[in-house]
Design a protein around this motif. Structure first.
Motif, PDB file in Angstrom:
ATOM      1  N   ALA A  82       0.821  -1.216   0.000  1.00 57.04           N
ATOM      2  CA  ALA A  82       0.000   0.000   0.000  1.00 57.04           C
ATOM      3  C   ALA A  82       0.852   1.262   0.000  1.00 57.04           C
ATOM      4  CB  ALA A  82      -0.915   0.003   1.227  1.00 57.04           C
ATOM      5  N   GLY A  83       2.094   1.134  -0.420  1.00 56.89           N
ATOM      6  CA  GLY A  83       2.997   2.270  -0.354  1.00 56.89           C
ATOM      7  C   GLY A  83       2.653   3.415  -1.279  1.00 56.89           C
ATOM      8  N   ASP A  84       1.808   3.180  -2.271  1.00 60.70           N
ATOM      9  CA  ASP A  84       1.493   4.229  -3.237  1.00 60.70           C
ATOM     10  C   ASP A  84       0.220   5.002  -2.892  1.00 60.70           C
ATOM     11  OD1 ASP A  84       3.677   3.718  -4.986  1.00 60.70           O
ATOM     12  OD2 ASP A  84       2.629   1.964  -5.749  1.00 60.70           O
ATOM     13  N   LEU A  85      -0.373   4.721  -1.733  1.00 60.23           N
ATOM     14  CA  LEU A  85      -1.567   5.462  -1.338  1.00 60.23           C
ATOM     15  C   LEU A  85      -1.225   6.927  -1.090  1.00 60.23           C
ATOM     16  CD1 LEU A  85      -3.347   3.050   1.170  1.00 60.23           C
ATOM     17  CD2 LEU A  85      -4.171   3.736  -1.074  1.00 60.23           C
ATOM     18  N   ALA A  86      -2.043   7.810  -1.633  1.00 56.00           N
ATOM     19  CA  ALA A  86      -1.829   9.239  -1.405  1.00 56.00           C
ATOM     20  C   ALA A  86      -2.218   9.642   0.007  1.00 56.00           C
ATOM     21  CB  ALA A  86      -2.643  10.044  -2.429  1.00 56.00           C
ATOM     22  N   THR A  87      -3.128   8.888   0.629  1.00 56.40           N
ATOM     23  CA  THR A  87      -3.586   9.136   1.995  1.00 56.40           C
ATOM     24  C   THR A  87      -3.523   7.831   2.762  1.00 56.40           C
ATOM     25  OG1 THR A  87      -5.124  10.825   1.162  1.00 56.40           O
ATOM     26  CG2 THR A  87      -5.478  10.028   3.413  1.00 56.40           C
ATOM     27  N   PRO A  88      -2.950   7.815   3.959  1.00 60.67           N
ATOM     28  CA  PRO A  88      -2.876   6.558   4.717  1.00 60.67           C
ATOM     29  C   PRO A  88      -4.252   6.090   5.177  1.00 60.67           C
ATOM     30  CG  PRO A  88      -2.105   8.393   6.052  1.00 60.67           C
ATOM     31  CD  PRO A  88      -2.302   8.930   4.671  1.00 60.67           C
ATOM     32  N   LEU A  89      -4.355   4.787   5.446  1.00 60.43           N
ATOM     33  CA  LEU A  89      -5.608   4.239   5.961  1.00 60.43           C
ATOM     34  C   LEU A  89      -5.752   4.573   7.438  1.00 60.43           C
ATOM     35  CD1 LEU A  89      -5.790   0.769   4.168  1.00 60.43           C
ATOM     36  CD2 LEU A  89      -6.571   3.017   3.398  1.00 60.43           C
ATOM     37  N   THR A 243       0.873   6.797 -11.028  1.00 59.75           N
ATOM     38  CA  THR A 243       1.224   5.517 -10.421  1.00 59.75           C
ATOM     39  C   THR A 243       0.285   4.427 -10.909  1.00 59.75           C
ATOM     40  OG1 THR A 243       2.044   6.652  -8.449  1.00 59.75           O
ATOM     41  CG2 THR A 243       1.563   4.304  -8.242  1.00 59.75           C
ATOM     42  N   PHE A 244      -1.010   4.731 -10.948  1.00 58.58           N
ATOM     43  CA  PHE A 244      -1.973   3.748 -11.444  1.00 58.58           C
ATOM     44  C   PHE A 244      -1.680   3.373 -12.893  1.00 58.58           C
ATOM     45  CE2 PHE A 244      -5.934   2.990 -13.806  1.00 58.58           C
ATOM     46  CZ  PHE A 244      -6.319   1.787 -13.219  1.00 58.58           C
ATOM     47  N   GLN A 245      -1.374   4.355 -13.715  1.00 56.82           N
ATOM     48  CA  GLN A 245      -1.059   4.082 -15.115  1.00 56.82           C
ATOM     49  C   GLN A 245       0.177   3.184 -15.242  1.00 56.82           C
ATOM     50  OE1 GLN A 245      -0.748   8.060 -16.695  1.00 56.82           O
ATOM     51  NE2 GLN A 245      -2.916   8.135 -17.268  1.00 56.82           N
ATOM     52  N   ASP A 246       1.170   3.433 -14.393  1.00 53.90           N
ATOM     53  CA  ASP A 246       2.377   2.602 -14.423  1.00 53.90           C
ATOM     54  C   ASP A 246       2.066   1.169 -14.015  1.00 53.90           C
ATOM     55  OD1 ASP A 246       3.880   4.765 -15.229  1.00 53.90           O
ATOM     56  OD2 ASP A 246       4.684   5.207 -13.233  1.00 53.90           O
ATOM     57  N   LEU A 247       1.215   1.002 -12.992  1.00 55.68           N
ATOM     58  CA  LEU A 247       0.845  -0.341 -12.552  1.00 55.68           C
ATOM     59  C   LEU A 247       0.034  -1.064 -13.624  1.00 55.68           C
ATOM     60  CD1 LEU A 247      -0.130   0.374  -8.846  1.00 55.68           C
ATOM     61  CD2 LEU A 247       1.793  -1.028  -9.628  1.00 55.68           C
TER      62      LEU A 247
END
Length: 319
Positions: A82-89, A243-247
């Protein structure tokens, strides 16, 4: 005064579909989520980090493939999945609910069952919770050593044990998912053609597979969703567009690489999909089946409550 360590939520009895957050869930294989299991043959890879896969019979029926999952510390999931989340859970439990490999598979297979599209992957039938005796017996089969599950008064659990249990996992049973036993062969031309069509269909159902390398396919069908993000999923909500596009590109490229290998080994009888090749060659903007477009709320009994949970409970928002 030392605060008590964080522990994951106990599983309810009687069992319920998992995980217990808005979005798809997978029901237990039996009403009790337990069964008589005969472990016949190891089917997985020795370097698998998430699970063990065994050929089994269950309550005298089968054979099935049983995928038995290791435990993962919530902080490991936060940093590695989950390292790419812009906001932590908002709390540790949510990292497990959304990123733990067992829960990822439950959510993906739950969506396929709801949509009656179990043809898009090797079929899963439900989850099972191993008894302490089954857990110890399986460790004995794998390691040759007798290693019973930790008792309530056992020493502190630090993850240095067969199942990767930390203190937060104390008292939790080992979890497994029952699947069809797939033929361990490469795809024929017709099956290979279906892999790209299946992946597009999975995306259209809100399932972002991520992990599409050749080791996750059998007979042209996906057998592994342990990294999948299935809507609703916070990573599809709060991830940077780039990041989503790269994934997504990485997922498509892995499948394309598999096609290249199949083409070479089949002497050209298995063709590489031209549109997949084009997407991976700089035309990703032309892709239409984005998982984020799926309407996951249509399955919620109370859509307003589910939407409010996502808005108010999932992310750690600034005051």
């Amino acid at each position: 005064m030392t605060s008590s360590p964080f522990r994951l939520a106990r599983l309810p009895s009687p069992p319920v579909p998992l995980p217990r957050v808005p979005g798809p869930r997978l029901a237990p294989f039996t009403p009790s989520a337990q069964a008589d299991i005969e472990f016949i043959e190891f089917l997985g890879r020795k370097n698998d980090k998430d699970s063990l896969v065994w050929k089994v019979t269950i309550n005298g029926a089968g054979p099935f493939a049983l995928k038995v999952f290791f435990f993962r510390h919530w902080d490991f999931l936060r940093e590695n999945q989950a390292g790419d989340l812009a906001t932590p859970l908002a709390n540790p439990q949510l990292y497990v609910d959304y990123f733990d490999p067992f829960n990822c598979e439950c959510r993906a297979y739950g969506r396929l069952k709801a949509e009656k599209r179990e043809d898009l992957a090797v079929k899963a039938h439900g989850y099972i919770l191993l008894t302490p005796q089954q857990e110890a017996g399986l460790v004995q089969r794998v390691t040759g050593r007798s290693t019973p599950p930790p008792s309530a008064d056992a020493h502190n659990l630090d993850g240095v044990n067969f199942w990767g249990r930390h203190e937060q996992h104390r008292g939790l049973p080992v979890r497994a998912i029952v699947k069809d036993l797939a033929a361990g062969t490469g795809p024929n031309p017709a099956q290979a053609q279906g892999m790209w069509l299946d992946l597009q269909a999975l995306h259209s159902l809100g399932i972002f597979v991520i992990d599409t390398h050749l080791g996750n396919y059998m007979g042209g069908k996906l057998v592994d969703f342990s990294r999948a993000w299935t809507t609703y999923h916070p990573a599809l909500d709060e991830i940077y567009v780039r990041t989503f596009q790269d994934l997504l590109l990485g997922e498509l490229q892995s499948l394309l690489d598999y096609y290249y290998e199949l083409t070479n080994t089949s002497g050209g009888s298995i063709a590489v999909p031209e549109d997949l090749e084009a997407l991976c060659s700089g035309h990703l903007d032309q892709y239409q089946n984005f998982p984020t477009a799926y309407d996951w709320l249509k399955w919620e009994m109370n859509a307003d409550v589910a939407a409010a949970y996502v808005e108010q409970k999932v992310f750690k928002r600034a005051a």
